[in-house]
Design an enzyme around this catalytic site. Structure first.
Site, PDB file in Angstrom:
ATOM      1  N   GLY A 109      56.896  -1.814  28.536  1.00 44.34           N
ATOM      2  CA  GLY A 109      55.509  -2.285  28.542  1.00 44.34           C
ATOM      3  C   GLY A 109      55.554  -3.738  28.115  1.00 44.34           C
ATOM      4  N   CYS A 110      54.513  -4.329  28.369  1.00 41.41           N
ATOM      5  CA  CYS A 110      54.402  -6.024  27.873  1.00 41.41           C
ATOM      6  C   CYS A 110      54.325  -6.088  26.544  1.00 41.41           C
ATOM      7  CB  CYS A 110      53.051  -6.297  28.650  1.00 41.41           C
ATOM      8  SG  CYS A 110      51.683  -5.413  28.604  1.00 41.41           S
ATOM      9  N   TYR A 111      53.462  -5.629  25.812  1.00 39.38           N
ATOM     10  CA  TYR A 111      53.352  -5.500  24.389  1.00 39.38           C
ATOM     11  C   TYR A 111      54.853  -5.225  23.626  1.00 39.38           C
ATOM     12  CZ  TYR A 111      48.275  -6.256  24.038  1.00 39.38           C
ATOM     13  OH  TYR A 111      47.077  -6.637  24.296  1.00 39.38           O
TER      14      TYR A 111
END
Lengths: 342, 342, 342, 342
Positions: free
Chosen positions: A148-150
């Site tokens: 995921g991005c985070y």
């Protein structure tokens, strides 16, 4: 040329894949599917691709994807797990940008995503696609689960410290802020310009789906469970993630040197000089992740600042980086453009 | 105290009415309705009103509104025309912010709004609520049809010229740009921050619903039909309309003096000094409309620049201005706050 | 009517004072000074005040201010300390929005502001103008030192906990983000729209001038020194501060009840319901500070979210709140307008 | 490899040249000069170029540029005209992005730029670098004067009509809006985020420096003088120009077909389908210019909508397009990346 297919190419990670593949010297886009937009030219949905991508969307069937060497899933969670088994069975490699195969503990996945997992046996087989941590496994993977991005920003910001055993892992604070493209292209009052524009707020402080993914990744690096407080915030910008990490050093050490050495050979991690502040705009549209370190008053509290483009290194760029590794291409192929600045 | 009700107070013109009425010295808000949010406190939907507005939404029925002296309709088009007859019959005055009663020609209304009009007989009775043009009629009106946001800016920018017969009315160009709050609070991909942010585009160039309203208003001022080219654009800001008008003077004249004299006594029209440029931010949250005039090379082409806040002078502020006139209050009551700048 | 003067009214805290005083029922603005803009009408610099403020800027001399009951200093640091002694000697009360009198330890002030202090004896006499902490002292003050914007948000977010002895004060993390108006109206490449727009970054992580002010305030509340890590960030918005605080509770307790009771009678502190997220836009142009509490997993880590408008509760609004207290006016006079939303 | 030098590479057209040249397959950047930043690494000023551009700024002397095949001037007006003669004399070709050589009439240039021209004899020799109009002349040019950003959009939007003699040239209206990067990287209060953000305004309505350049270009296309009203506006975005043109057709004709045929072979002009609206974001960072046509009510008034990125097709991208033509490279070399969207 690697023959590439994209399932679910109507969202923001889809169009970012298309933008990046358009400049990739070793790939050919052969199919892009969307049930809802079937028959429509890709460039009608994404006018920036007029004259660049000539394909139309097709139905997401194995038949439409069978000539591919690799298929990217840029779908909401829950979609890939239904279709991937069939694709893999056809001998096609899969890179999934959704959350379907990121979390090894099926119970935790089902709890956070509030549905049964349709392909739990594939979860164990999936390789977590963070090249800086997992490059060799990615090279041989049939199925890659892109981070995921985070989680990408938090893990890259902590990896040198965790692997060196340098910090107290029981109390890690990750204060993150993301541009609104992270919320996707769904019609939604909360992400209207009139609502999310000229505004800033936290969300998910009592629990965000990326929390278990981050904890799993950090624990893998630390070799032990970690205690993490993760608070995401919503920025009034389109692209970009900025994560501010707060950790306690176990003892005095040269963290700048640790990071510089750790990432010396990584093409997409840039450790800034001391006393620097990474800005999200310096990675806008780029696959680069930039990191800076601060020790206020030279104490044991270490502040780590990390920026990435949530759609590039946080999603589609990282997916292509994984593809490059899987097919023994130059890892930076198609990913060397500078950020758009100003 | 004037007892005020609001029908359909969940959108942006609704919350703007609430903000302005909260500071109005002569009104008491007694009812606010919303079918979808019935029972919910207003401040749960609009946290800026916590501690300021204590009401909850109720069902939009005449019974719930019967103690009102005046009811504002802040509803999508098509709603007011169904409910207004009953409200008027109860002896309550109505100020409609929607398009339902703006256009006198029912055929034209039905064509642009693609539905039958439910109360055509009330259209003739309705007073067009542009105080600078129609103050006396507004004072005595039972039913006021508030002008649209774009039409307000175009009409105020041209009124002195049209009434003086100073320009060629066959070729008027209105190039307008609006903040995205004009599109309302509906979930909509096109007005997501990720889509409408950091962007600018025209829309409706081949036909916009405000075109017949503007043409009607300009013809009323000119005493003859006008030829209008109207092109709206979408600005990546929340509030504000800027209209740039291009007209041809019939002969040389002192247009600055004409405008200054024409609007000398208007509390909400501000004619700037020569060589000025009105900025949308100078009217952010204010009921003021600012106008500046330019004659490039002192030729016969006159460029008129007009700004207003689309939610205030372009909607809810103008509605309250009408209410003040209708109830013989100070016309500026509740409307004298300066714009929020910066 | 209280006769008010403003020294240095050309910046953002100056125009915010003017906006708020324009709606204040008990004040009369009698003088506004600016050396650089002497003779210029205020409304020429701030077009939002056209028709509202008729004064022109005058020279900043005691003679020009002698009819005032109170003078606000909206000047850069270093200016007030030179002029204030003379103003006070003339029997005029002073509210200073700059940093000149905030820090009691002269050495620390001189170190952070890199200059000698011109009026060290007045520092002891100055009252720190945080009404929620210091209301009685403010009432009797001749000289009020208004808190900085970041310090207001951090102190209000921690005050109930510190006064209750509820948290470990040795390790407090304050992760703040501010709109760019906090940087003032100076021409500066770093705050151009082309540079600070569509961007997010930290700054001052290794030391910010607000750090000693915050530490002093928190220690006053705790009755002991505190350990603070403070990292400010720059938001691509004009107004608004969001502070995310991370602290460790000493033991399980009902923090929601603690905060609600603590601030029950405070007109400008709003404790949101459990599971809420305060948004900067809900205080845009308002003097309100909103706070929400989160305990991820019900552990001992407490996350406190605080928003304020940096120009209002973080500067000019708080200054007027102090004035209201000093002159025994209703504390909310001129400050009760709702935030501008959307 | 073409050896490239850049004079004055510290502004926005400079960094855009660097971004584009970094991806150009046929060029090598050998020198970049800046008097003020001499000795500083380029990547210290532009962190997006870390790891991509390794050069440091040098003094702008002919000695430092003598190994170049071509030198770009990305300097404020008035600089190129002093240095270019010497560069040309050294046999190096020059592409000037400033206004120094755009206007053939020296008197007009000196009047608008309020200084004497230092190299008037070179003005006649300079080729106006609008490839769609002047491709052959550019190919053979020693000195190319790149068009301004606004002029590019206006000229491309009108060229098919002017060359076909299809419109009344006496009354052309160009209503343009530009992102704030067009104002450059100078410290300036008016372009601070706090001033230009969340705002929209016109400027230069009574006379803008681009007016004579546009008039010259349109007259060249029309074969006769034109009457132009040009009003630029300032958008709260960083990159992008949108021009809305209003012209009168002399007679009914298929303008869509005219434009499609006219630009059929142009790699960087994209005529959209009927009833389309070009958006600035669809050309963000791209060298493409997109055009759409509207005839409200099928009348004789034609509305032409044009978008470009002011830093790319409006400046540095067009400069590189000229370079490609001058050195017989593929005209699209280094310029084929899609726009960054979202």
């Amino acid at each position: 040329m690697i023959k590439v297919g994209i399932v679910g190419g109507t969202g923001y990670t889809g169009v970012e894949l298309l933008r990046l593949l358009a400049g990739h010297p070793n790939t050919e886009l052969v199919a892009i599917t969307s049930r809802s937009e079937k028959g429509k030219p890709v460039s009608a949905l994404f006018p920036n691709l007029r004259g660049i991508v000539d394909l139309a969307f097709t139905e997401p069937t194995v038949a439409n994807l069978k000539q591919c060497d690799v298929v990217f899933f840029a779908t909401p969670h829950g979609v890939a797990q239904s279709l991937v088994p069939e694709i893999l069975a056809a001998g096609i490699r899969v890179i999934d940008l959704s959350a379907d195969f990121r979390i090894r503990d099926i119970d935790i996945w089902e709890q956070w995503y509030a549905q049964d997992h349709a392909a739990p046996n594939l979860v164990a087989e999936a390789v977590y696609g963070l090249p800086e941590f997992n490059r060799d496994a990615v090279a041989n993977a049939k199925l890659v689960a892109c981070p995921g991005c985070y989680p990408t920003s938090v893990q890259l910001g902590l990896k040198p410290l965790l692997e060196a055993g340098a910090i107290d892992v029981s109390d890690i604070i990750a204060n993150s802020a993301s541009g609104v493209s992270g919320a996707g292209k769904q019609a939604n009052v909360a992400t209207l310009l009139s609502e999310a524009g000229d505004n800033f707020k936290a969300y998910g402080a009592s629990g965000h789906r990326h929390q278990p993914e981050i904890e799993q990744g950090l624990a893998d690096m630390a070799g032990e469970p970690v205690g993490l407080t993760f608070v995401p915030h919503l920025l009034p910008i389109i692209r970009g993630i900025h994560t501010t990490l707060y950790v306690d050093l176990k003892q005095d050490m040269d963290v700048q040197a640790l990071f510089e050495q750790h990432y010396a050979n990584e093409p997409f991690v840039d450790v800034l000089e001391p006393n620097s502040y990474p800005e999200t705009r310096t990675v806008r549209g780029s696959n680069c992740c930039r990191i800076a370190l601060h020790r206020p008053g030279n104490g044991n509290k270490l502040v780590i600042l990390v920026v990435e483009d949530n759609l590039t290194k946080g999603a589609s760029g990282q997916a292509i980086q994984c593809m490059n590794i899987m097919f023994s291409l130059d890892e930076t192929a198609g990913l060397s453009m500078p950020a758009l600045m100003p």
